[in-house]
Design an enzyme around this catalytic site. Structure first.
Site, PDB file in Angstrom:
ATOM      1  N   CYS A 183      -6.511  -4.145  -7.973  1.00 54.04           N
ATOM      2  CA  CYS A 183      -6.689  -4.624  -6.612  1.00 54.04           C
ATOM      3  C   CYS A 183      -8.104  -5.137  -6.422  1.00 54.04           C
ATOM      4  O   CYS A 183      -8.376  -5.963  -5.572  1.00 54.04           O
ATOM      5  CB  CYS A 183      -6.393  -3.507  -5.639  1.00 54.04           C
ATOM      6  SG  CYS A 183      -7.166  -1.974  -6.139  1.00 54.04           S
ATOM      7  N   GLU A 231      -3.712   1.482   1.267  1.00 55.05           N
ATOM      8  CA  GLU A 231      -4.703   0.659   0.565  1.00 55.05           C
ATOM      9  C   GLU A 231      -3.932  -0.474  -0.077  1.00 55.05           C
ATOM     10  O   GLU A 231      -3.002  -0.226  -0.847  1.00 55.05           O
ATOM     11  CB  GLU A 231      -5.463   1.492  -0.467  1.00 55.05           C
ATOM     12  CG  GLU A 231      -6.265   2.640   0.155  1.00 55.05           C
ATOM     13  CD  GLU A 231      -7.226   2.224   1.256  1.00 55.05           C
ATOM     14  OE1 GLU A 231      -7.716   1.068   1.242  1.00 55.05           O
ATOM     15  OE2 GLU A 231      -7.477   3.041   2.165  1.00 55.05           O
TER      16      GLU A 231
HETATM   17  P1  NAD Z   1       4.185  -3.479  -4.282  1.00 57.80           P
HETATM   18  O1  NAD Z   1       3.801  -3.654  -2.869  1.00 57.80           O
HETATM   19  O2  NAD Z   1       5.125  -4.439  -4.882  1.00 57.80           O
HETATM   20  O3  NAD Z   1       4.830  -2.036  -4.484  1.00 57.80           O
HETATM   21  C1  NAD Z   1       4.149  -0.844  -4.105  1.00 57.80           C
HETATM   22  C2  NAD Z   1       5.163   0.246  -3.870  1.00 57.80           C
HETATM   23  O4  NAD Z   1       5.904  -0.080  -2.680  1.00 57.80           O
HETATM   24  C3  NAD Z   1       6.205   0.400  -4.990  1.00 57.80           C
HETATM   25  O5  NAD Z   1       6.482   1.770  -5.182  1.00 57.80           O
HETATM   26  C4  NAD Z   1       7.386  -0.336  -4.423  1.00 57.80           C
HETATM   27  O6  NAD Z   1       8.608   0.081  -4.965  1.00 57.80           O
HETATM   28  C5  NAD Z   1       7.291   0.042  -2.960  1.00 57.80           C
HETATM   29  N1  NAD Z   1       8.029  -0.815  -2.030  1.00 57.80           N
HETATM   30  C6  NAD Z   1       8.209  -2.151  -2.082  1.00 57.80           C
HETATM   31  N2  NAD Z   1       8.936  -2.569  -1.023  1.00 57.80           N
HETATM   32  C7  NAD Z   1       9.217  -1.461  -0.282  1.00 57.80           C
HETATM   33  C8  NAD Z   1       9.929  -1.222   0.921  1.00 57.80           C
HETATM   34  N3  NAD Z   1      10.469  -2.227   1.602  1.00 57.80           N
HETATM   35  N4  NAD Z   1      10.021   0.039   1.379  1.00 57.80           N
HETATM   36  C9  NAD Z   1       9.432   1.069   0.715  1.00 57.80           C
HETATM   37  N5  NAD Z   1       8.740   0.906  -0.440  1.00 57.80           N
HETATM   38  C10 NAD Z   1       8.633  -0.342  -0.930  1.00 57.80           C
HETATM   39  O7  NAD Z   1       2.821  -3.407  -5.126  1.00 57.80           O
HETATM   40  P2  NAD Z   1       2.616  -3.297  -6.704  1.00 57.80           P
HETATM   41  O8  NAD Z   1       3.000  -4.608  -7.326  1.00 57.80           O
HETATM   42  O9  NAD Z   1       3.207  -2.056  -7.258  1.00 57.80           O
HETATM   43  O10 NAD Z   1       1.038  -3.121  -6.764  1.00 57.80           O
HETATM   44  C11 NAD Z   1       0.170  -4.192  -6.651  1.00 57.80           C
HETATM   45  C12 NAD Z   1      -0.397  -4.311  -5.254  1.00 57.80           C
HETATM   46  O11 NAD Z   1      -1.047  -3.105  -4.914  1.00 57.80           O
HETATM   47  C13 NAD Z   1      -1.436  -5.393  -5.137  1.00 57.80           C
HETATM   48  O12 NAD Z   1      -1.293  -6.067  -3.922  1.00 57.80           O
HETATM   49  C14 NAD Z   1      -2.750  -4.607  -5.173  1.00 57.80           C
HETATM   50  O13 NAD Z   1      -3.830  -5.278  -4.564  1.00 57.80           O
HETATM   51  C15 NAD Z   1      -2.364  -3.366  -4.459  1.00 57.80           C
HETATM   52  N6  NAD Z   1      -3.238  -2.254  -4.807  1.00 57.80           N
HETATM   53  C16 NAD Z   1      -4.190  -1.898  -3.906  1.00 57.80           C
HETATM   54  C17 NAD Z   1      -5.059  -0.861  -4.202  1.00 57.80           C
HETATM   55  C18 NAD Z   1      -6.125  -0.459  -3.226  1.00 57.80           C
HETATM   56  O14 NAD Z   1      -6.701   0.606  -3.393  1.00 57.80           O
HETATM   57  N7  NAD Z   1      -6.413  -1.257  -2.219  1.00 57.80           N
HETATM   58  C19 NAD Z   1      -4.952  -0.183  -5.416  1.00 57.80           C
HETATM   59  C20 NAD Z   1      -3.949  -0.569  -6.298  1.00 57.80           C
HETATM   60  C21 NAD Z   1      -3.095  -1.601  -5.977  1.00 57.80           C
END
Ligand code: NAD
Length: 543
Positions: free
Chosen positions: A327, A293
């Site tokens: 989000c 998501e």
């Molecule tokens: P992010 O993508 O920066 O990080 C999410 C997770 O991915 C973190 O644990 C991060 O450490 C990890 N990550 C980052 N790069 C990685 C890699 N190369 N390999 C493995 N893991 C990696 O997101 P964020 O800033 O924590 O959250 C915000 C984002 O999440 C926004 O885009 C938001 O829209 C989305 N979000 C979506 C929903 C939904 O249900 N659609 C809900 C909440 C947040």
């Protein structure tokens, strides 16, 4: 061995406590905030039965007060990822053999622990570590995770009870096996509930999990892990590690027993992970389940018949609660010219009143954004907008990171409906409005549908049922969660299962049966009671 077909307690949504002046919950949380502020925690990783600390200690600070240190967490490396995978695989046999009602009891207990003795602690940790107001913490780190845990138990029993028909002489059965391997849960900073649900949902279905949270959510992740342990989640079933994403990915996405990814975060990261999994597909014993998501560019579309006050309230709450870091946050609005001046007037009146500051002062509605990287990114969008002749700054536009990462709630009015901030996810308190010609509602619908790659949430405000019907039909694919005369945020488990399509994710709907189905692999069993003893079918006789 189960000797009964057990019913599970009927789930109901956890009531949201008010935290009104004089309330018991307000006294408790104020005391907990003071207690947590007054000490520094040394937070370990949890791998198998061990609490692991390393020499690499990274600080955790409130985003609204970044000089204060709440504690340190131990960062791990590739060896800890390997250890966590081994712990998950080691715990797998016993966990998947455990009767489902025992697993259910563990997670129902976890829900009750959060609803009761851990409520103040998990909310206070979320307020301090992620800068949520008490209300935003309560609906997330208390109510939503409690709902996930309780409703998922019921969905699990519904999945198990779905059985095939049986013809005379045979008995067909369907069993829902956990995946063959381990699940990798990668969680975002912005919802403690999502951080808890992503490892807990596959675990409930009998899987073992390696869980990697965002570094900016570890302060409350620790509380979730303490709850899971106290509730009886056995060692190795959920392993919590603090390792840089690519370092963790390098180990996990090359492992033959990698069986599933449960991800919530940004679209770019998810697409990168999907590509890696695709490139490594020949290395795995099974085809991994990929559930993600991701981002959004969530819209509010108003019709000329809409009530301007209702639109303004939906936008203020939808765009600025938790600083727009949901989000689902409203970040682009399409308002007809006939009501724009009124919508603007009501929004400006609200913003006059809205206070910004740390969440420990309960009178603040807006607090800080999560970290410096996010602050700088939002500030860049605002600076570019200020410099653009195509944009008017209607409200806000100031920011200051001297004490905390504070960005004023900002409303931009774009002359170009394709202006950057109408299209890209900013993840901050910035709302861009496009004012359209009052009679061009169908054109506005077209813009909503064709401006951004995302399709997470969206809302239509209208008093005209034909307009509502038209928007609902034409925007069928523009949002996985569609709202009529309501803000596009605040989905409730069991009521509005959450998830979007297009670039916003796989739409497996967290907090629903659909999500749990991704963590099992059905096996059909056919049993024949009196097997035939002659291979010849009747058609083989010529006359
Ligand atoms: P992010 O993508 O920066 O990080 C999410 C997770 O991915 C973190 O644990 C991060 O450490 C990890 N990550 C980052 N790069 C990685 C890699 N190369 N390999 C493995 N893991 C990696 O997101 P964020 O800033 O924590 O959250 C915000 C984002 O999440 C926004 O885009 C938001 O829209 C989305 N979000 C979506 C929903 C939904 O249900 N659609 C809900 C909440 C947040």
């Amino acid at each position: 061995m189960s000797t009964g077909f057990f019913n599970v307690p009927e789930p109901v949504n956890e009531p949201v406590l008010s935290y009104a002046p004089g309330s018991k919950e307000k006294k408790e949380i104020k005391a907990k905030l003071a207690e947590l502020r007054g000490k520094q925690l040394d937070v370990p990783m949890y791998i198998g039965g061990e609490e692991i600390k390393t020499d690499r200690k990274l600080p955790m600070s409130p985003p609204h007060d970044h000089q204060h240190i709440l504690g340190y967490f131990s960062e791990g490396d590739a060896s800890h990822v390997e250890q966590a995978v081994n712990a998950a695989l080691g715990a797998k046999d016993a966990w998947e053999e455990m009767a489902w009602e025992q697993r259910a009891a563990i997670f129902l207990k976890a829900a009750d622990l959060i609803a009761g003795p851990y409520r103040a602690e998990i909310n206070a940790a979320t307020m301090l570590g992620q800068s949520k107001t008490v209300f935003q913490a309560e609906i997330d780190s208390a109510c939503e995770i409690i709902d996930f845990l309780r409703f998922n138990v019921q969905y699990m029993t519904q999945i198990y009870s779905e059985q095939p028909q049986s013809a005379p002489g045979i008995w067909n059965r369907l069993e829902q096996r956990p995946l063959e391997g381990f699940v990798f849960a990668i969680t975002p900073f912005n919802f403690t509930a999502i951080a808890g649900n992503l490892p807990a949902a596959p675990a409930l279905m009998g899987n073992t999990v390696v869980w990697k949270p965002s570094y900016t959510q570890i302060y409350s992740a620790r509380v979730l892990m303490e709850v899971f342990k106290e509730a009886g989640v056995p060692d190795g079933v959920i392993n919590l590690i603090y390792v840089d994403g690519p370092v963790a990915g390098e180990v996990i996405f090359n492992h033959p027993d990698f069986a599933g990814l449960h991800f919530t975060g940004s679209t770019g990261v998810f697409q990168q992970l999907w590509k890696t999994i695709g490139n490594n597909i020949h290395k795995y014993k099974t085809y991994p389940r990929i559930v993600g998501e991701t981002g959004g560019k969530d819209f509010v579309l108003a019709h000329k018949s809409a009530d301007p006050q209702e639109v303004a309230t939906g936008l203020i709450r939808g765009a600025f609660e938790f600083q727009g870091q949901k989000c689902s946050a409203a970040s682009r609005a399409y308002i007809p010219a006939n009501i724009w001046e009124d919508v603007k007037k009501y929004m400006l009146a609200d913003l006059e009143e809205i206070k910004m500051g740390g969440p420990e002062d309960f009178t603040n509605f807006v607090t800080a954004v999560i970290d410096e990287r996010s602050f700088d990114k939002i500030a860049t969008y605002i600076d570019e907008a200020k410099a653009s002749p195509l944009v008017e700054v209607v409200a806000g536009g100031n920011y200051d990171k001297s004490k905390g990462y504070f960005v004023e709630p900002t409303i931009l009015k774009a002359e170009d409906n394709q202006y950057t901030t109408m299209c890209e996810e900013i993840f901050g308190p910035v709302l861009t409005v496009y004012v359209y010609d009052t009679e061009f509602f169908e054109e506005a619908i077209y813009m909503v549908n064709n401006t951004s790659p995302y399709a997470l949430t969206g809302a239509i405000f209208s008093k005209d049922r034909y307009a509502i019907e038209l928007a609902t039909k034409k925007l069928k694919h523009a949002a996985g969660n569609f709202y009529i005369n309501d803000k596009p945020t605040g989905a409730v488990v069991g009521q509005q299962p959450f998830g979007g399509s297009r670039a916003s994710g796989t739409n497996d709907k967290a907090g629903s049966m659909l999500n749990l189905l991704r963590w099992v692999s059905p096996r059909t069993i056919k049993e024949t009671f009196v097997p035939p003893t002659d291979y010849k079918y009747p058609f083989l006789g010529e006359e």
